[in-house]
Design an enzyme around this catalytic site. Structure first.
Site, mmCIF file in Angstrom:
data_model
loop_
_atom_site.group_PDB
_atom_site.id
_atom_site.type_symbol
_atom_site.label_atom_id
_atom_site.label_comp_id
_atom_site.label_asym_id
_atom_site.label_seq_id
_atom_site.Cartn_x
_atom_site.Cartn_y
_atom_site.Cartn_z
ATOM 1 N N SER A 121 0.816 -1.210 0.000
ATOM 2 C CA SER A 121 0.000 0.000 0.000
ATOM 3 C C SER A 121 0.856 1.269 0.000
ATOM 4 O O SER A 121 1.947 1.300 0.559
ATOM 5 C CB SER A 121 -0.877 0.005 1.257
ATOM 6 O OG SER A 121 -1.420 1.281 1.491
ATOM 7 N N TYR A 145 -1.880 5.492 -4.335
ATOM 8 C CA TYR A 145 -2.963 6.454 -4.195
ATOM 9 C C TYR A 145 -2.519 7.707 -4.924
ATOM 10 O O TYR A 145 -1.381 8.171 -4.738
ATOM 11 C CB TYR A 145 -3.223 6.791 -2.719
ATOM 12 C CG TYR A 145 -4.107 5.800 -1.995
ATOM 13 C CD1 TYR A 145 -5.309 5.384 -2.554
ATOM 14 C CD2 TYR A 145 -3.753 5.317 -0.747
ATOM 15 C CE1 TYR A 145 -6.138 4.488 -1.878
ATOM 16 C CE2 TYR A 145 -4.581 4.420 -0.063
ATOM 17 C CZ TYR A 145 -5.769 4.013 -0.646
ATOM 18 O OH TYR A 145 -6.586 3.140 0.015
ATOM 19 N N THR A 171 -5.389 2.700 -7.122
ATOM 20 C CA THR A 171 -6.706 2.548 -6.475
ATOM 21 C C THR A 171 -7.533 3.795 -6.753
ATOM 22 O O THR A 171 -7.099 4.908 -6.464
ATOM 23 C CB THR A 171 -6.529 2.344 -4.957
ATOM 24 O OG1 THR A 171 -5.810 1.127 -4.761
ATOM 25 C CG2 THR A 171 -7.878 2.241 -4.246
ATOM 26 N N ARG A 180 -17.025 6.272 7.784
ATOM 27 C CA ARG A 180 -16.690 5.119 8.622
ATOM 28 C C ARG A 180 -17.139 5.333 10.067
ATOM 29 O O ARG A 180 -16.409 5.927 10.879
ATOM 30 C CB ARG A 180 -15.192 4.838 8.530
ATOM 31 C CG ARG A 180 -14.787 4.536 7.089
ATOM 32 C CD ARG A 180 -13.377 4.050 6.993
ATOM 33 N NE ARG A 180 -13.000 3.846 5.589
ATOM 34 C CZ ARG A 180 -11.789 3.564 5.175
ATOM 35 N NH1 ARG A 180 -10.811 3.419 6.059
ATOM 36 N NH2 ARG A 180 -11.524 3.391 3.895
ATOM 37 N N LYS A 250 -7.547 -0.566 -9.517
ATOM 38 C CA LYS A 250 -8.256 -1.286 -8.447
ATOM 39 C C LYS A 250 -9.466 -0.474 -8.004
ATOM 40 O O LYS A 250 -9.347 0.727 -7.730
ATOM 41 C CB LYS A 250 -7.302 -1.489 -7.263
ATOM 42 C CG LYS A 250 -7.971 -2.079 -6.020
ATOM 43 C CD LYS A 250 -6.931 -2.408 -4.966
ATOM 44 C CE LYS A 250 -7.517 -3.016 -3.727
ATOM 45 N NZ LYS A 250 -8.115 -2.063 -2.806
ATOM 46 N N HIS A 274 -13.360 -2.153 -2.154
ATOM 47 C CA HIS A 274 -12.488 -1.718 -1.067
ATOM 48 C C HIS A 274 -12.908 -2.379 0.258
ATOM 49 O O HIS A 274 -12.852 -1.761 1.332
ATOM 50 C CB HIS A 274 -12.523 -0.193 -0.930
ATOM 51 C CG HIS A 274 -11.228 0.414 -0.452
ATOM 52 N ND1 HIS A 274 -10.386 1.111 -1.260
ATOM 53 C CD2 HIS A 274 -10.629 0.400 0.765
ATOM 54 C CE1 HIS A 274 -9.335 1.532 -0.567
ATOM 55 N NE2 HIS A 274 -9.453 1.111 0.681
HETATM 56 C C1 LIG Z 1 -7.452 -2.338 7.264
HETATM 57 C C2 LIG Z 1 -7.549 -2.194 5.777
HETATM 58 C C3 LIG Z 1 -6.731 -1.286 5.128
HETATM 59 C C4 LIG Z 1 -6.775 -1.161 3.736
HETATM 60 N N1 LIG Z 1 -5.906 -0.313 3.108
HETATM 61 C C5 LIG Z 1 -5.924 -0.220 1.753
HETATM 62 C C6 LIG Z 1 -4.978 0.586 1.085
HETATM 63 O O1 LIG Z 1 -4.115 1.209 1.684
HETATM 64 N N2 LIG Z 1 -5.062 0.663 -0.272
HETATM 65 C C7 LIG Z 1 -6.008 -0.033 -0.997
HETATM 66 O O2 LIG Z 1 -6.037 0.066 -2.224
HETATM 67 N N3 LIG Z 1 -6.890 -0.829 -0.375
HETATM 68 C C8 LIG Z 1 -6.874 -0.951 0.969
HETATM 69 N N4 LIG Z 1 -7.751 -1.797 1.591
HETATM 70 C C9 LIG Z 1 -8.700 -2.592 0.787
HETATM 71 C C10 LIG Z 1 -8.085 -3.949 0.394
HETATM 72 O O3 LIG Z 1 -7.071 -3.804 -0.562
HETATM 73 C C11 LIG Z 1 -9.156 -4.889 -0.185
HETATM 74 O O4 LIG Z 1 -9.809 -4.234 -1.239
HETATM 75 C C12 LIG Z 1 -10.165 -5.333 0.862
HETATM 76 O O5 LIG Z 1 -9.510 -5.641 2.065
HETATM 77 C C13 LIG Z 1 -10.953 -6.537 0.389
HETATM 78 O O6 LIG Z 1 -11.947 -6.892 1.315
HETATM 79 P P1 LIG Z 1 -11.758 -8.119 2.349
HETATM 80 O O7 LIG Z 1 -10.557 -7.837 3.144
HETATM 81 O O8 LIG Z 1 -13.008 -8.097 3.164
HETATM 82 O O9 LIG Z 1 -11.631 -9.345 1.504
HETATM 83 C C14 LIG Z 1 -7.704 -1.943 2.985
HETATM 84 C C15 LIG Z 1 -8.521 -2.868 3.651
HETATM 85 C C16 LIG Z 1 -8.450 -3.006 5.032
HETATM 86 C C17 LIG Z 1 -9.309 -4.043 5.695
#
Ligand SMILES: Cc1cc2nc3c(=O)[nH]c(=O)nc-3n(C[C@H](O)[C@H](O)[C@H](O)COP(=O)(O)O)c2cc1C
Length: 377
Positions: A121, A145, A171, A180, A250, A274
């Site tokens: 990330s 990002y 993303t 949230r 994404k 996401h």
């Molecule tokens: C705690 C957390 C932080 C996340 N941070 C990012 C991030 O920095 N960049 C991003 O593109 N997606 C981020 N995501 C989304 C994940 O890449 C992914 O799309 C998501 O976790 C999928 O859902 P799932 O974990 O329920 O399977 C984050 C998700 C979580 C749970």
């Protein structure tokens, strides 16, 4: 110790470990403070998007075939000319130091042991250079990002390329922060705690824009750049022009956006909402997948994330045309539970269930899964 205990430990390695996502989430809830736990677990608003991700998988049932000789399963997949042993990747998840001191470094070591590509990330706790140094030979992609000051985005992408990251994942669903409620309830903002500094602290373009090198300045600078509502397709085209590695997008949920992405020169698409953390009331990723696969028509790989918490979920996603799946919350919980080994164990369990399920549904190859029969209720 009973015979059953012994069997469990053999399956799972040396230590007992929560076997499924629900058990693991419960165990982690007991170990983490409310702030970090709520940040990881929750979705935006009333969490309809989060629930939609899971319920989408339950709509599909597998109609298995038998007598197909499944003695030598081939779970490998191909992406951008490279073969990987499993169809699992690590989704980009920011600020891993929230749950473990070694954060991304522990995660990427587990990813290397498993042979699963790692997507780092933008808002990671450790920098992309530190991750690259930890596992120089492992496949890593960098999730970008966009930045209000777009020169920062270009600078990070260029740093990722020179550190050996093999793709950039832009993303596009986080142009502003989702609503949230859990974080408001807990008054928890990891960005404000400075947990997202890893890639910013040594970025020459970003640091040149700060008035000093205090924590407050970093946090202010990150907050001023991380949300970028002006993002548009011209930005994507310009980024693509500057890159030497494949560019994935994404956060795509609409087939028309998938078509536009390909027109803009994108090399891959990640279908994602996401993890239900951005817009509430959104279609589940798996429900969005078939129309996108159709629109893309095999021109670029299509990956999926969101609610892949079991091996059979991955099987269903591949059967519906995804080339691979990305795992998010499960590995974060593994990290919180037992560091690198916890991450390894969670992903290994997902893979083991996937492999068994492939065989039990009569399928010999991951690449052949689109031919499998699924019915939708
Ligand atoms: C705690 C957390 C932080 C996340 N941070 C990012 C991030 O920095 N960049 C991003 O593109 N997606 C981020 N995501 C989304 C994940 O890449 C992914 O799309 C998501 O976790 C999928 O859902 P799932 O974990 O329920 O399977 C984050 C998700 C979580 C749970």
């Amino acid at each position: 110790m009973t015979k059953e205990d012994l069997l469990l430990k053999n399956i799972q390695g040396n230590k007992p470990f929560p076997i499924c996502f629900e058990d693991l989430e419960k165990a982690v809830a007991e170990r983490l403070p409310a702030g970090p736990y709520g940040y990881i677990r929750s979705g935006a608003g009333g969490e309809q998007s989060l629930r939609n991700n899971r319920s989408a998988f339950a709509k599909y049932s597998i109609v298995p075939r038998f007598l197909t000789d499944v003695s030598e399963p081939d779970t490998s997949i191909e992406l951008f000319g490279k073969t990987y042993p499993t169809p699992f990747l690590f989704a980009p998840v920011g600020m891993n130091q929230m749950v473990h001191e070694l954060g991304e470094l522990a995660v990427v070591r587990a990813a290397q042991r498993l042979g699963m590509p790692y997507i780092q990330s933008t808002v990671s706790s450790y920098s992309l250079e530190e991750v690259a140094e930890t596992v120089p030979d492992h496949t890593k992609w960098f999730q970008l990002y966009w930045s209000t000051n777009e020169e920062i985005a270009y600078s990070m992408a260029a740093r990722a390329e020179s550190a050996g990251f093999e793709a950039i994942v832009l993303t596009v669903d986080t142009v502003m922060l989702g609503w949230r409620e859990e974080d408001v309830r807990n008054q928890f903002s990891p960005l404000k705690l400075g947990l997202a500094r890893g890639n910013y602290m040594n970025d020459p373009v970003f640091t040149a824009s700060l008035k000093d090198d205090s924590l407050e300045s970093y946090v202010e600078g990150i907050l001023a750049n991380i949300f970028h509502p002006t993002l548009n397709w011209e930005n994507v085209r310009e980024l693509k022009r500057r890159l030497h590695v494949p560019l994935l997008i994404k956060g795509i949920l609409h087939p028309e956006d998938a078509r536009l992405a390909i027109e803009a020169g994108v090399d891959g698409i990640i279908v994602s909402n996401h993890g239900g953390r951005q817009l509430d009331g959104v279609i589940g990723s798996l429900d969005a997948l078939p129309a996108i696969v159709k629109a893309v028509d095999s021109r670029v790989p299509v990956l999926l994330d969101g609610g892949v918490y079991r091996g059979i979920d991955a099987l269903k996603a591949l059967a519906l045309g995804a080339n691979a799946v990305c795992i998010g919350r499960p590995f974060v919980y593994g990290l919180a539970y037992d560091g690198e080994d916890g991450v390894y164990q969670v992903m290994q369990n997902l893979y083991s269930e996937f492999k068994v399920s492939m065989g039990l549904s009569g399928q010999r190859t991951a690449a052949g899964l689109p031919a499998m029969t699924l019915i939708r209720e």
